[in-house]
Design an enzyme around this catalytic site. Structure first.
Site, PDB file in Angstrom:
ATOM      1  N   GLY A  46      36.857  36.490  75.069  1.00 22.12           N
ATOM      2  CA  GLY A  46      35.737  35.533  75.105  1.00 22.12           C
ATOM      3  C   GLY A  46      34.674  35.916  74.100  1.00 22.12           C
ATOM      4  O   GLY A  46      34.929  36.711  73.191  1.00 22.12           O
ATOM      5  N   ASN A  47      33.495  35.355  74.227  1.00 19.04           N
ATOM      6  CA  ASN A  47      32.386  35.749  73.346  1.00 19.04           C
ATOM      7  C   ASN A  47      31.067  35.586  74.089  1.00 19.04           C
ATOM      8  O   ASN A  47      31.039  35.128  75.235  1.00 19.04           O
ATOM      9  CB  ASN A  47      32.421  34.945  72.035  1.00 19.04           C
ATOM     10  CG  ASN A  47      32.315  33.456  72.291  1.00 19.04           C
ATOM     11  OD1 ASN A  47      31.302  32.978  72.774  1.00 19.04           O
ATOM     12  ND2 ASN A  47      33.385  32.711  71.988  1.00 19.04           N
ATOM     13  N   HIS A  48      29.963  35.929  73.419  1.00 17.46           N
ATOM     14  CA  HIS A  48      28.669  36.011  74.097  1.00 17.46           C
ATOM     15  C   HIS A  48      27.916  34.678  74.193  1.00 17.46           C
ATOM     16  O   HIS A  48      26.769  34.656  74.603  1.00 17.46           O
ATOM     17  CB  HIS A  48      27.756  37.004  73.365  1.00 17.46           C
ATOM     18  CG  HIS A  48      28.246  38.416  73.441  1.00 17.46           C
ATOM     19  ND1 HIS A  48      28.409  39.063  74.632  1.00 17.46           N
ATOM     20  CD2 HIS A  48      28.615  39.292  72.466  1.00 17.46           C
ATOM     21  CE1 HIS A  48      28.852  40.286  74.402  1.00 17.46           C
ATOM     22  NE2 HIS A  48      28.996  40.445  73.091  1.00 17.46           N
TER      23      HIS A  48
END
Ligand code: CTP
Length: 398
Positions: A206-208
């Protein structure tokens, strides 16, 4: 912003009343005609002379003075909106129960215009069940409540109860009462948030991304009259703004499919999601055990949604993409305009302080197809959304 709007500002006896002096100034500057009604207690905190000078109108305090009677009915009918700021606990209780022992309350009870309140009180009073019940009662009458801020209080304590800042009150009023409906009848597609690409049932890539920027854009489009379909990756953001239909998705593939379905009937598409560029080639059905000394996960490319929409785009559609860069920002952003056949690319650089993932602020540069380049200051994401939608409207009707 408030050109020709008639605002009735009602001020009660709280230390926060000093902020209403600035609010008066901002409203007048924004083009509003402002009349002011004060409770007698408010005069201990702010001077009627200051307020009448700034509003360019006489202020009203008493139901009657020696010779004349103040017409509270007329005042409430004159206004497009009554703003009670600050609203003390005492006046809140009186408003909730229909008491009428001063000019401000008489005006409130006879007002035919909408009423919005900006409470100010100490934290314990703010959280008292009576206050909570009284605010609910006001809302049940159709009045709107501008949330309080958290911070230093007059008591010296720190907590909830500070009146919203004048700029925030202005923005609230603009959004809730005087929003331009320049996108009425238009349909918009917005993507927001990250995507999660599953490795096994418990792990993902995923990412932020928080989804805040995309949500702010969706809300701004909706407030200005567009019907919005928000394709939202895994994110905790929610919205109470009407006209937004949320499609929750997890993966880049699900986001792609949702967008391809909605895009043909959209006039505007804003791709603000941080879509994963790669996804595991296979997803393990069972949790991967750590028995092996190392683990290699093979990744394959996801579909580029912005690019796919760019290929399908008709001349009556407007496509907006984002570029989040760390180096050669402008060059890469311009390249994305052509590579993805977008009409606008919004660049945010991770090198700018207070911009990008997780922050409530952002700093952007907008690149447009005809070579236009507009750089903005760092601002709260709601205001950034406002700037972006202004440009969208500008291009749509160019
Ligand atoms: N985007 C998309 N689908 C993807 C990847 C990105 O729709 N699979 C969109 C994003 O929503 C954003 C724009 O493409 O509007 C740019 O994303 P960014 O990650 O900055 O660029 P990439 O196209 O992925 O290129 P690169 O990673 O090489 O910078």
């Amino acid at each position: 912003m408030f050109q020709d709007k008639k605002l009735l500002l009602a001020i009660t006896g709280s230390i926060a009343a000093y902020k209403s002096i600035l609010l008066t100034r901002l409203l007048v500057k924004a083009g509003a005609e402002v009349k002011i009604v004060l409770t007698p207690a408010a005069c201990d905190f702010v001077s009627p002379l200051t307020l009448s000078t700034l509003s360019k109108n006489n202020v009203v305090i008493d139901l009657a003075n020696n010779e004349s009677w103040s017409n509270h009915v007329q005042l409430g009918r004159w206004a497009d909106l009554m703003v009670v700021a600050p609203l003390t606990c005492n006046t809140l209780a009186k408003m909730a129960h229909g008491l009428c022992d001063n000019m401000l309350l008489a005006t409130y009870l006879s007002a035919t215009c909408p009423v919005v309140v900006a409470p100010a009180m100490d934290e314990d009073m703010w959280h008292h069940p009576t206050t909570i019940a009284n605010l609910k009662q006001l809302e049940a009458y159709g009045n709107k409540v501008i949330p309080v801020n958290r911070g230093e209080l007059a008591s010296g304590l720190y907590g909830d109860g500070r009146m919203a800042e004048p700029e925030a009150i202005m923005q609230y009023i603009q959004e809730h009462y005087f929003a331009r409906q320049d996108l009425a009848g238009k349909k918009a597609l917005v993507t927001a948030g990250p995507t999660y690409e599953p490795i096994d049932p418990v792990r993902f890539i995923g990412n932020h991304s928080s989804g805040k920027m995309g949500l702010a854009i969706a809300e701004e489009l909706a407030r200005r009259g567009a019907q919005v379909q928000l394709v939202l990756g895994p994110s905790s953001v929610t919205t109470a703004v009407a006209n937004i239909k949320v499609h929750k998705v997890q993966t880049a593939q699900e986001m792609f499919e949702a967008c391809m379905k909605v895009f043909p009937t959209s006039d505007i598409a804003v791709m603000s999601a941080a879509v994963a560029d790669f996804t595991p080639a296979t997803t393990n059905a069972e949790k991967i055990k750590k028995t092996a000394g190392s683990l290699t996960v093979e990744l394959t490319k996801t579909k580029d949604i912005l690019k796919a929409l760019g290929q399908e785009k008709r001349s009556d559609q407007l496509l907006v993409g984002f570029a989040l860069e760390t180096n050669n920002e402008k060059e890469y952003a311009r390249e994305k305009l052509t590579a993805k056949n977008a009409d606008m690319i919004i660049l945010n650089s991770l090198n700018d302080e207070g911009a990008g993932f997780g922050y409530d602020t952002n700093k952007i540069t907008i690149f447009e197809r005809d070579g236009g380049e507009l750089t903005y200051e760092r601002k709260p994401k709601q205001q950034v959304a406002h700037d972006i939608v202004d440009r969208i409207v500008n291009r749509l009707y160019a």
